[in-house]
Each structure stands twice: as C-alpha cells, then as structure tokens.
Design a protein around this motif. Structure first.
Motif, short mmCIF file in Angstrom:
data_model
loop_
_atom_site.label_atom_id
_atom_site.label_comp_id
_atom_site.label_asym_id
_atom_site.label_seq_id
_atom_site.Cartn_x
_atom_site.Cartn_y
_atom_site.Cartn_z
N LEU A 1 -4.08 -2.00 -3.89
CA LEU A 1 -3.08 -1.28 -3.11
C LEU A 1 -2.60 -0.05 -3.86
CD1 LEU A 1 -1.03 -4.36 -1.85
CD2 LEU A 1 -2.91 -3.18 -0.69
N ARG A 2 -2.45 -0.19 -5.17
CA ARG A 2 -1.98 0.93 -6.00
C ARG A 2 -3.04 2.03 -6.06
NH1 ARG A 2 2.11 2.13 -8.97
NH2 ARG A 2 2.01 3.22 -10.96
N ILE A 3 -4.28 1.64 -6.29
CA ILE A 3 -5.37 2.61 -6.30
C ILE A 3 -5.51 3.27 -4.94
CG2 ILE A 3 -7.86 2.89 -6.57
CD1 ILE A 3 -7.77 0.55 -8.55
N VAL B 1 -6.20 7.56 -1.05
CA VAL B 1 -6.08 7.98 0.35
C VAL B 1 -5.16 9.19 0.47
CG1 VAL B 1 -5.29 7.29 2.65
CG2 VAL B 1 -6.60 5.68 1.24
N ALA B 2 -4.04 9.19 -0.26
CA ALA B 2 -3.14 10.33 -0.20
C ALA B 2 -3.81 11.60 -0.72
CB ALA B 2 -1.87 10.02 -1.00
N ARG B 3 -4.60 11.47 -1.77
CA ARG B 3 -5.32 12.63 -2.33
C ARG B 3 -6.30 13.18 -1.30
NH1 ARG B 3 -7.86 16.39 -3.41
NH2 ARG B 3 -8.72 17.09 -5.39
N ARG B 4 -7.06 12.30 -0.65
CA ARG B 4 -8.04 12.75 0.34
C ARG B 4 -7.35 13.38 1.55
NH1 ARG B 4 -10.32 7.71 -0.54
NH2 ARG B 4 -9.80 7.02 1.57
N SER B 5 -6.12 12.96 1.80
CA SER B 5 -5.37 13.50 2.94
C SER B 5 -4.63 14.78 2.59
CB SER B 5 -4.38 12.45 3.45
OG SER B 5 -5.05 11.28 3.88
N PHE C 1 0.83 -1.20 0.00
CA PHE C 1 0.00 0.00 0.00
C PHE C 1 0.87 1.25 0.00
CE2 PHE C 1 -1.87 3.45 2.49
CZ PHE C 1 -3.06 3.67 1.80
N HIS C 2 1.93 1.26 0.76
CA HIS C 2 2.71 2.48 0.95
C HIS C 2 3.60 2.83 -0.24
CE1 HIS C 2 1.37 2.12 5.14
NE2 HIS C 2 1.66 3.40 5.24
N TYR C 3 3.84 1.88 -1.16
CA TYR C 3 4.54 2.28 -2.38
C TYR C 3 3.70 2.02 -3.63
CZ TYR C 3 6.14 -2.60 -3.21
OH TYR C 3 6.22 -3.96 -3.44
N ALA C 4 2.38 1.86 -3.42
CA ALA C 4 1.43 1.72 -4.54
C ALA C 4 1.84 0.59 -5.47
CB ALA C 4 1.31 3.04 -5.32
N SER C 5 1.96 -0.60 -4.90
CA SER C 5 2.50 -1.71 -5.67
C SER C 5 1.51 -2.27 -6.69
CB SER C 5 2.94 -2.84 -4.73
OG SER C 5 1.81 -3.48 -4.15
N ARG C 6 2.05 -2.70 -7.81
CA ARG C 6 1.36 -3.60 -8.72
C ARG C 6 1.68 -5.03 -8.26
NH1 ARG C 6 3.96 0.16 -12.11
NH2 ARG C 6 2.59 1.37 -13.49
N ALA D 1 4.07 14.55 -5.28
CA ALA D 1 4.62 13.63 -4.28
C ALA D 1 3.98 12.25 -4.42
CB ALA D 1 4.38 14.19 -2.88
N ILE D 2 2.69 12.21 -4.71
CA ILE D 2 2.00 10.93 -4.91
C ILE D 2 2.58 10.21 -6.13
CG2 ILE D 2 -0.22 9.84 -5.43
CD1 ILE D 2 -1.57 12.17 -3.94
#
Length: 370
Positions: free
Chosen positions: A320-322, A327-331, A201-206, A337-338
């Motif tokens: 996880l990628r989505i 979540v980062a956008r909403r935060s 999740f934290h590196y937006a994995s495929r 940076a995203i």
C-alpha cells in the motif's frame, strides 16, 4: 515521554560531598565520572551523571519497539558469528567486522545460506550499536571499511547473476483496489478488509500504522477523513493525513471506512464507538472480534485480501505504501505532495525508489532525445 521527564532527579537537593562514585554502573561511566570530578568537583560530577541517566532514559523512550527488536536480533547474529569463527564477542576490530560481513554473505543464516546484502547491512549497523552499548570501542574507519567491503561483495554477487532477498514488494494499483473491493464479502470482516486496504493505500500506510490507530485518531471531515498517524519513526511520518472522497464510490476509502465503523458498532455494540478503542479490529474465522490488530495481522490480512481478489502477485504489508508513491507519480502528482501525504522526508531516497517505473518505456529519460 511525560513519564520520562517525571523521573528527572530533584535538582534542588544537594548531594553529599563525600560521594566518590557515579550513580550509574559501568566501568566506562565510572571513568567518565572520575574525570568530571577532577575537573568540576564531586557535586557537579553527580549532576552530570544524573543528566547522563536522563539522556539514557529519553533514548530508551523514543526508540521504537521494532528498532529494539532489530538490535536484539542482530546481536544474536553477531553471537552466532563469533561462536562459528571462534572470535571474542566483545571485540570490534577491523578484521572482525570485515569477517562478519563475509560470513553473513557466505553462510550467515541459520539454515546455512547467505544473507541478502540489505539484511547483512542492517545486521552490521545494529551489531556495531550493540558493541558500543557494551563498552566496546569500534572505530568509524573499521565500520566504514566493513561497509565498503559489503557493497563490493554485493556487486560481485550481481555480476555472477545471484540475486538474494525477496526484492521490493509489488505496489498496489487501482485495478487491484477495484478487484479487492468487489471480492470483499458482505460481512463485518469484508467491510473491515475493504476499509483497511482502501484507507491504507491513500495514506501510504506501513503495517504498524493501521494497527496503531485508535477510533479517535480517524475523524470525519466535510471533504473526507483525517487520519492522525502517530506510529511513525520520524517527524515526517507522524502526521495528519487527509483522505478525500473518491469520485468512484466503489473504491472510495471514506465511504468504506464509514460503512465498516457503522457495521462494527451496530453488530458488536456501542463500546466500539469509544475514541479509545482500536480503529481496526481483529476478527476470527467465526466472526468474533478479538481486539485490535497488530502489525503482523495487518500484513497477513493484506496478503489474504489480495489473494482472495485474484491480484496477480500477492500484496504485502508494504504494498500500500509503495502503491501510493507509484500511482501518484504516474498520475503527475508533485513529489512534495506525495512526501507529505505518505510521511516521507521531501526528496526521500526511499520514496523515490518507490516511484518505480512499470516497464521503463513510457517514463524513460532517453525518450525523444534523438
């Protein structure tokens, strides 16, 4: 890539001036060689032919395996179309491409159902590549008309209320991460599952990203982890993603990864500490380590892990990628940076699509205007 350049022909050797054919086979290449020979002479034509061979080798070396698989699958779809419609396989006329599009949307799948427009678009593009690779001339105008017709037919489907395909996968969220962390059993598999999801999740994995990681690709830093993602398709997706310690220890990706790796080495031996071993290992139902995970096993694991945790809609390998983008956008995180964290090009259209709105009310462009 090094191996590709090692196969470069010896440029100091002088080819025989009596040579009359290009080293590479194929009518198109032979015709090209003849034009070069007429213009520059046989020796220069041979050098140019060698350069073409090198270009082919480099192209093959940098093409991802999943892209090659897509081309192969799409070519089989094209072959089925040509058989069904009794059209020549090696012909890329305007009519053939438009008919291909209509056939795919109408009945193209092997079960007789129509493809989703997005799948049809992929097959169209890959079929054109396949035709050109086989020496068939496909004009840009013919391809553009087929694509325009595809988009128009897709609109028609929407107007009739027909939606095809699975749609965008549900994005991971913090509540789901917390539920997953609590549901992971106190076993090596449970520790692996928790680390897989929290770090991913934290590196937006495929799915292919954790499957491609080696132990040496994940390094500990005083502020967290540095993950060297080397399986990306573009210069943006190949990156060193930094993952910080989380404020909440329960869903901290760094603590989860360290706990998993410590347990793996303690229970399965020091050899798993070697930098050349897989970072994430496959584990069977009896707890035996089976080797490194592959993309399909990552996808199945994420789905199984989320279902075990009771996540309302089961996650997929892309959740996880989505989720990171959403979540980062909403935060309130900056889009640049995203993009850098997740390996997107800045202002990527796909990244912007992942920054999905939850309900369209809180983040609404028209809010407060009147």
């Amino acid at each position: 890539m090094t191996a590709v350049f090692e196969t470069t022909p010896d440029r100091t050797a002088t080819p025989p001036t009596s040579a009359v054919a290009a080293p590479s086979a194929g009518a198109e290449r032979e015709a090209l060689f003849e034009r070069w020979a007429e213009r520059h002479g046989v020796v220069a034509a041979l050098r140019l032919a060698e350069a073409e061979d090198l270009a082919d080798a480099v192209a093959a070396a940098i093409t991802p395996d999943n892209t090659t698989d897509t081309y192969d699958k799409s070519w089989r779809v094209w072959q089925r179309f040509c058989t069904a419609e009794r059209l020549p396989e090696l012909e890329g006329s305007r009519g053939s491409l438009v008919a291909f599009v209509a056939w795919m949307l109408r009945e193209g799948q092997q079960n007789g159902k129509g493809y989703a427009p997005s799948s049809a678009s992929t097959h169209l593009a890959a079929a054109v590549v396949g035709l050109r690779q086989r020496g068939v001339t496909v004009s840009g105008d013919a391809q553009a008309e087929a694509r325009a017709d595809l988009e128009g037919l897709a609109v028609k489907l929407l107007q009739t209320g027909e939606r095809r395909g699975r749609g965008q996968a549900v994005g991971a969220d913090i509540d789901g991460l917390r539920a997953i962390a609590r549901a992971c059993p106190d076993t090596l598999t449970g520790e692996r599952d928790k680390a897989l999801v929290l770090t991913g999740f934290h590196y937006a994995s495929r799915s292919q990203d954790p499957a491609g990681l080696l132990t040496g690709d994940v390094t500990l830093h005083p502020r967290g982890l540095v993950v060297a993602v080397l399986t990306g398709k573009t210069k943006h997706s190949v990156r060193n993603a930094k993952i910080r310690y989380a404020d909440d220890p329960e869903i901290c990706p760094v603590r989860a990864y360290n706990a998993y790796r410590t347990r793996l080495v303690a229970e399965r031996g020091e050899r798993w500490a070697d930098p050349s071993t897989p970072a994430f290992v496959g584990i069977d139902r009896w707890g035996h380590v089976t080797g490194g995970m592959v993309p399909d096993s990552v996808t199945r694991a994420v789905k199984r892990i989320s279902a075990r945790a009771g996540v309302p809609v089961a996650w997929t390998g892309h959740s996880l990628r989505i989720g990171l983008a959403s979540v980062a956008r909403r935060s309130g995180r900056d889009s640049i940076a995203i993009a850098d964290q997740g390996g997107w090009a800045r202002h990527s259209r796909s990244m912007l699509a992942y920054m999905q709105r939850e309900d369209g009310w809180d983040d609404n462009a028209a809010t407060g205007l009147t």
